[in-house]
Design a protein around this motif. Sequence first.
Motif, short mmCIF file in Angstrom:
data_model
loop_
_atom_site.label_atom_id
_atom_site.label_comp_id
_atom_site.label_asym_id
_atom_site.label_seq_id
_atom_site.Cartn_x
_atom_site.Cartn_y
_atom_site.Cartn_z
N ASP A 22 -24.76 -2.82 9.91
CA ASP A 22 -24.51 -1.95 8.76
C ASP A 22 -25.09 -2.55 7.49
O ASP A 22 -25.76 -1.87 6.69
N ARG A 23 -24.83 -3.83 7.30
CA ARG A 23 -25.29 -4.54 6.10
C ARG A 23 -26.82 -4.52 6.02
O ARG A 23 -27.39 -4.36 4.95
N TRP A 24 -27.46 -4.68 7.16
CA TRP A 24 -28.92 -4.67 7.21
C TRP A 24 -29.46 -3.28 6.84
O TRP A 24 -30.43 -3.15 6.09
N ILE A 25 -28.84 -2.25 7.38
CA ILE A 25 -29.29 -0.89 7.10
C ILE A 25 -29.13 -0.55 5.62
O ILE A 25 -30.02 0.04 4.99
N VAL A 26 -27.99 -0.93 5.04
CA VAL A 26 -27.75 -0.66 3.62
C VAL A 26 -28.85 -1.27 2.75
O VAL A 26 -29.28 -0.68 1.75
N ALA A 27 -29.32 -2.45 3.14
CA ALA A 27 -30.34 -3.15 2.35
C ALA A 27 -31.76 -2.71 2.66
O ALA A 27 -32.69 -3.10 1.95
N SER A 28 -31.95 -1.90 3.67
CA SER A 28 -33.30 -1.54 4.12
C SER A 28 -33.99 -0.58 3.15
O SER A 28 -33.37 0.28 2.54
N GLU A 29 -35.29 -0.74 3.05
CA GLU A 29 -36.09 0.17 2.24
C GLU A 29 -36.08 1.58 2.83
O GLU A 29 -36.12 2.58 2.10
N GLY A 43 -25.52 6.80 20.27
CA GLY A 43 -24.76 6.10 21.30
C GLY A 43 -23.63 5.28 20.70
O GLY A 43 -23.48 4.10 21.01
N TYR A 44 -22.81 5.91 19.86
CA TYR A 44 -21.77 5.19 19.12
C TYR A 44 -20.64 4.68 20.01
O TYR A 44 -19.88 3.79 19.62
N GLY A 45 -20.50 5.24 21.21
CA GLY A 45 -19.53 4.69 22.15
C GLY A 45 -18.25 5.49 22.30
O GLY A 45 -18.19 6.68 22.02
N ALA A 46 -17.21 4.79 22.72
CA ALA A 46 -15.96 5.45 23.09
C ALA A 46 -15.13 5.88 21.90
O ALA A 46 -14.14 6.60 22.06
N SER A 47 -15.49 5.44 20.71
CA SER A 47 -14.77 5.78 19.48
C SER A 47 -15.77 6.04 18.38
O SER A 47 -16.87 5.47 18.38
N GLY A 48 -15.37 6.88 17.42
CA GLY A 48 -16.24 7.17 16.30
C GLY A 48 -16.15 6.16 15.16
O GLY A 48 -16.78 6.35 14.12
N VAL A 49 -15.44 5.07 15.38
CA VAL A 49 -15.17 4.15 14.28
C VAL A 49 -16.43 3.54 13.69
O VAL A 49 -16.50 3.32 12.46
N THR A 50 -17.44 3.26 14.50
CA THR A 50 -18.65 2.65 13.93
C THR A 50 -19.35 3.61 12.97
O THR A 50 -19.94 3.17 11.98
N ALA A 51 -19.29 4.91 13.24
CA ALA A 51 -19.88 5.89 12.34
C ALA A 51 -19.10 5.96 11.03
O ALA A 51 -19.69 6.07 9.94
N PHE A 52 -17.77 5.87 11.11
CA PHE A 52 -16.95 5.89 9.90
C PHE A 52 -17.23 4.66 9.04
O PHE A 52 -17.37 4.75 7.81
N GLU A 53 -17.31 3.52 9.69
CA GLU A 53 -17.59 2.28 8.95
C GLU A 53 -18.98 2.30 8.32
O GLU A 53 -19.15 1.88 7.17
N LEU A 54 -19.95 2.78 9.08
CA LEU A 54 -21.32 2.85 8.58
C LEU A 54 -21.38 3.76 7.35
O LEU A 54 -21.98 3.41 6.33
N THR A 56 -19.03 4.57 5.28
CA THR A 56 -18.32 3.94 4.16
C THR A 56 -19.23 2.95 3.44
O THR A 56 -19.30 2.92 2.20
N ARG A 57 -19.96 2.14 4.20
CA ARG A 57 -20.84 1.12 3.60
C ARG A 57 -22.08 1.75 2.97
O ARG A 57 -22.53 1.32 1.91
N LEU A 58 -22.62 2.76 3.62
CA LEU A 58 -23.80 3.42 3.06
C LEU A 58 -23.49 4.10 1.75
O LEU A 58 -24.29 4.09 0.81
N ARG A 59 -22.33 4.71 1.67
CA ARG A 59 -21.99 5.49 0.47
C ARG A 59 -21.81 4.60 -0.75
O ARG A 59 -21.94 5.08 -1.89
N ARG A 60 -21.51 3.33 -0.55
CA ARG A 60 -21.42 2.41 -1.68
C ARG A 60 -22.78 2.22 -2.34
O ARG A 60 -22.87 1.93 -3.53
N GLU A 61 -23.84 2.38 -1.56
CA GLU A 61 -25.20 2.23 -2.07
C GLU A 61 -25.76 3.56 -2.55
O GLU A 61 -26.42 3.62 -3.58
N ARG A 62 -25.50 4.63 -1.77
CA ARG A 62 -25.99 5.95 -2.12
C ARG A 62 -24.91 6.99 -1.85
O ARG A 62 -24.48 7.16 -0.70
#
Length: 273
Positions: A22-29, A43-54, A56-62
């Motif tokens: 997530d941190r890498w994506i936020v910083a990516s051009e 392929g987020y898996g058995a729970s949607g939590v990684t999408a929620f976390e992603l 949350t972190r992306l929105r801090r930047e944009r």
Amino acid sequence: MSAPLGNPTRGTTGTNRLRRNDRWIVASEAFRRASDPLVIDLGYGASGVTAFELATRLRRERADAEVLGLELDPDRVATARAQLDEVRAGRTPFAADLPVSFARGGFEVPVPDGRRPAVIRAMNVLRQYDEADVADAWRRVAARLAPGGMLFEGTCDEIGRVASWVDVTSDGEPMTFTISLRLTGLERPGIIAERLPKALIHRNVPGERIHALLTALEREWERAAPLSTFGPVQRWLAAVSALRAQGVPVHGTKSRWRLGELTLPWHAVAPRP
């Protein structure tokens, strides 16, 4: 709708498992400069939590960032949508208006309204494929990106302390390889050998570039052992600096290295023919 493309993934989805990615994506051009900052969690898996976390972190930047989670298994999509209902109802730690949605999909990366995502994240997706299938998967998925977009494909351990990934351009060409390790408690950086991307995990043998890199990294980590008195970050910085001094084409600066990252151009680790 035709059947989604790809093989089902197995295993669980851990909270904060993909925080390093997530941190890498936020910083990516690719994300920061995107005209439409849509990010796919493929392929987020058995729970949607990684999408929620992603999200949350992306929105801090944009503030205009969006995340679409895609899974082959309709039951997983149903589970994630039920979790999203809880988010919308304000019964979770996530913001109720989090810009997240979920749908069924695979390597064809179906996106409504013809939108082209800026970033596609595919972590722990290709581990069950053959190495020979990787390049085609990269090209197929990357073809769905917006111009200048980026595919991040790689692997991590179950708690997100050991991770590596490849940045692939919208043309399907691998550009960089990154190792990301939690330095606190790290005994040896060679542990990454267990979590290399599919394109590299079987190439960690003498004569291959990735083997040479990991051997050199282990050597410099040991040489820097006296710096452990000052903490693992100083020891890591010394090891990475030594690699660069020896001509290893390490990307970035100490600000990224301090995070436990080591990034090189793909050609420095690419499998030999």
